[in-house]
Design a protein around this motif. Structure first.
Motif, PDB file in Angstrom:
ATOM      1  N   ILE A  70       0.803  -1.365  -0.089  1.00 26.77           N
ATOM      2  CA  ILE A  70       0.086   0.133   0.036  1.00 26.77           C
ATOM      3  C   ILE A  70       0.936   1.347  -0.131  1.00 26.77           C
ATOM      4  O   ILE A  70       0.441   2.328  -0.716  1.00 26.77           O
ATOM      5  N   ALA A  71       1.965   1.283   0.908  1.00 27.77           N
ATOM      6  CA  ALA A  71       2.733   2.377   0.986  1.00 27.77           C
ATOM      7  C   ALA A  71       3.480   2.624  -0.635  1.00 27.77           C
ATOM      8  O   ALA A  71       3.778   3.707  -0.778  1.00 27.77           O
ATOM      9  N   GLY A  72       3.889   1.520  -1.235  1.00 32.88           N
ATOM     10  CA  GLY A  72       4.422   1.457  -2.414  1.00 32.88           C
ATOM     11  C   GLY A  72       3.678   2.198  -3.417  1.00 32.88           C
ATOM     12  O   GLY A  72       4.109   3.015  -4.298  1.00 32.88           O
ATOM     13  N   ALA A  73       2.347   1.832  -3.343  1.00 36.36           N
ATOM     14  CA  ALA A  73       1.294   2.267  -4.379  1.00 36.36           C
ATOM     15  C   ALA A  73       1.034   3.804  -3.987  1.00 36.36           C
ATOM     16  O   ALA A  73       1.091   4.488  -4.976  1.00 36.36           O
ATOM     17  N   ALA A  74       1.026   4.129  -2.830  1.00 31.74           N
ATOM     18  CA  ALA A  74       0.779   5.670  -2.319  1.00 31.74           C
ATOM     19  C   ALA A  74       2.180   6.502  -2.976  1.00 31.74           C
ATOM     20  O   ALA A  74       2.181   7.527  -3.541  1.00 31.74           O
ATOM     21  N   ALA A  75       3.326   5.767  -2.734  1.00 33.22           N
ATOM     22  CA  ALA A  75       4.397   6.710  -3.234  1.00 33.22           C
ATOM     23  C   ALA A  75       4.673   6.695  -4.826  1.00 33.22           C
ATOM     24  O   ALA A  75       5.046   7.939  -5.260  1.00 33.22           O
ATOM     25  N   TRP A  76       4.332   5.664  -5.534  1.00 31.66           N
ATOM     26  CA  TRP A  76       3.989   5.635  -6.852  1.00 31.66           C
ATOM     27  C   TRP A  76       3.206   6.830  -7.426  1.00 31.66           C
ATOM     28  O   TRP A  76       3.473   7.686  -8.505  1.00 31.66           O
ATOM     29  N   ALA A  77       2.182   6.932  -6.615  1.00 32.19           N
ATOM     30  CA  ALA A  77       1.174   8.042  -7.110  1.00 32.19           C
ATOM     31  C   ALA A  77       1.409   9.421  -6.622  1.00 32.19           C
ATOM     32  O   ALA A  77       0.781  10.429  -6.998  1.00 32.19           O
ATOM     33  N   GLY A  78       2.633   9.551  -5.914  1.00 30.17           N
ATOM     34  CA  GLY A  78       3.034  10.912  -5.462  1.00 30.17           C
ATOM     35  C   GLY A  78       2.473  11.237  -4.221  1.00 30.17           C
ATOM     36  O   GLY A  78       2.407  12.533  -3.944  1.00 30.17           O
TER      37      GLY A  78
END
Length: 235
Positions: A155-163
Motif C-alpha cells: 500500500i505504501a509503495g502504491a501511494a509513493a508511486w502515485a506521488g
C-alpha cells in the motif's frame, strides 16, 4: 455551479491497488494462516473504521460494520496501534462487547487483530478469527503479522508511486520507541507509569518524549499530544 475537479488518475489507481491488497489480505489470512474467517477494516473518519473486506464468513452482520476506535478487539488494536488477541472473544474481559451479536452470528471465538501501520498512518486492521476456543501460538501470530507487513508495504509503495505521502512527514522521523511512548502518553499515563509498563527507566521515557517534542516542534507535553494528533500519529 463548478463541479469538483476529477481525482488524478494515479491517485485513483493507488486507491484501487489498496483495495485489492486488502481484499487479498482477508483471503490469505484464511488460506495461509489457517483462520476460519479473515476480515479487514479500513479507516472511516478520524476515530474509527469499517469492515470492508472479508473471507470465510457465513453471515453478513460483520459486513460493512463500523467499529469506533477502542471498541471491541479491532477497535482496541486501532486505538493502541498494536496487535491484540483473545482465545475466546465471548468470555474476554479485556475488551468491550459491542459486537457480540455479529460475532455470534458467525460462530467466532478466538480472534487476533493486527493494525497496518506505516509512517504513523493506520491503513487498516486485519482480523484472523477461529470458530473454536484456541490460544494463538507464535507461529500463527507471526504469519498474520508477516502478511500485514507485506500488505502495508504494498500500500505504501502504491501511494509513493502515485506521488502521495503515506503519512505525515514528521511521523516518519519518530523512532518506534518514541512512537510507543507517545501512544502511552496519549492515554494519560505519567512518565513513571509508562516507564513501569515498558520496563524502562523514568529518565529514558523522558528522553523519548523530549526527542518527540524536538522532532514535532512542540514545547511541552500538551503541545506534543495536540501536534501528534493533528498529524495522525495518535488517535
Amino acid at each position: 455551479m463548478t463541479s469538483a475537479a476529477p481525482e488524478p488518475p494515479d491517485a485513483r489507481a493507488a486507491e484501487l491497488v489498496e483495495a485489492a491488497v486488502l481484499a487479498d489480505l482477508a483471503r490469505r489470512v484464511v488460506a495461509d494462516c489457517g483462520a476460519d474467517v479473515g476480515l479487514v477494516g479500513v479507516p472511516d473518519g478520524p476515530d474509527g473504521m469499517v469492515l470492508r473486506h472479508w473471507a470465510g464468513t457465513r453471515a453478513d452482520l460483520l459486513h460493512n460494520l463500523r467499529v469506533p476506535a477502542g471498541t471491541g478487539l479491532g477497535g482496541r488494536a486501532l486505538a493502541e496501534r498494536a496487535p491484540t488477541w483473545v482465545a475466546d472473544y465471548r468470555a474476554a474481559t479485556t475488551i468491550s462487547h459491542h459486537y457480540d451479536a455479529a460475532v455470534g452470528a458467525d460462530d467466532l471465538y478466538a480472534m487476533l487483530t493486527v493494525p497496518l501501520v506505516n509512517g504513523g498512518r493506520v491503513h487498516g486492521v486485519v482480523y484472523a478469527s477461529m470458530r473454536s476456543v484456541v490460544p494463538f501460538g507464535d507461529v500463527r501470530i507471526g504469519s498474520v503479522n508477516d502478511l500485514a507487513r507485506t500488505a502495508t508495504r504494498a500500500i505504501a509503495g502504491a501511494a509513493a508511486w502515485a506521488g502521495r505521502s503515506s503519512g505525515p512527514g514528521t511521523g516518519a522521523r519518530l523512532t518506534p520507541r518514541e512512537h510507543e511512548v507517545l501512544r502511552w502518553a496519549a492515554t494519560g499515563r505519567t512518565s513513571p507509569e509508562i516507564a513501569a509498563r515498558l520496563g524502562l527507566a523514568g529518565t529514558t521515557v523522558t528522553g523519548y518524549l523530549k526527542g518527540a517534542m524536538h522532532k514535532l516542534g512542540a514545547r511541552n507535553r500538551v503541545e506534543l499530544l495536540v501536534t501528534a494528533r493533528r498529524h495522525g500519529l495518535i488517535s
